[in-house]
Design a protein around this motif. Structure first.
Motif, PDB file in Angstrom:
ATOM      1  N   LYS A   1       1.645  -0.282   2.779  1.00 59.88           N
ATOM      2  CA  LYS A   1       2.244   1.015   2.430  1.00 59.88           C
ATOM      3  C   LYS A   1       2.946   0.912   1.074  1.00 59.88           C
ATOM      4  N   LEU A   2       3.641  -0.204   0.822  1.00 66.05           N
ATOM      5  CA  LEU A   2       4.310  -0.406  -0.452  1.00 66.05           C
ATOM      6  C   LEU A   2       3.317  -0.481  -1.602  1.00 66.05           C
ATOM      7  N   LEU A   3       2.187  -1.122  -1.369  1.00 64.25           N
ATOM      8  CA  LEU A   3       1.179  -1.292  -2.411  1.00 64.25           C
ATOM      9  C   LEU A   3       0.492   0.006  -2.788  1.00 64.25           C
ATOM     10  N   THR A   4       0.420   0.942  -1.864  1.00 66.65           N
ATOM     11  CA  THR A   4      -0.284   2.192  -2.132  1.00 66.65           C
ATOM     12  C   THR A   4       0.627   3.314  -2.599  1.00 66.65           C
ATOM     13  N   GLN A   5       1.907   3.031  -2.772  1.00 69.98           N
ATOM     14  CA  GLN A   5       2.833   4.074  -3.234  1.00 69.98           C
ATOM     15  C   GLN A   5       2.753   4.243  -4.723  1.00 69.98           C
TER      16      GLN A   5
END
Length: 83
Positions: free
Chosen positions: A79-83
């Motif tokens: 989720k952090l990588l796709t923000q």
């Protein structure tokens, strides 16, 4: 706050990772994860042992395997990588 599911019309909170702290050890990297359930965290000491839940187990509504916990961490990191 958090995600919920219902069982027999009773609301049950589903554990999610909300923050991760990484740290170096003499054998690798350890981590400590905060969750959305007060008093429960996910840990790995970074010395080659398993990932485990720690804290007030009376607030857990199910038993989590090491792989369940790793999946929760992966979900948070992705989720952090796709923000």
């Amino acid at each position: 706050m958090g995600c919920f599911r219902y069982n027999n019309n009773k609301r049950i909170e589903i554990m999610k990772v909300t923050n991760i702290r990484y740290f170096r050890t003499n054998k690798g990297v350890g981590y400590q994860c905060e969750t959305n359930i007060e008093g429960i965290e996910i840990c790995n000491d970074g010395n080659g042992g398993a990932t485990y839940a720690d804290g007030k187990f009376k607030y857990l509504t199910k038993e989590y395997t090491e792989w369940d916990l790793e999946d929760l961490i992966d979900e948070y990191e992705n989720k952090l990588l796709t923000q």
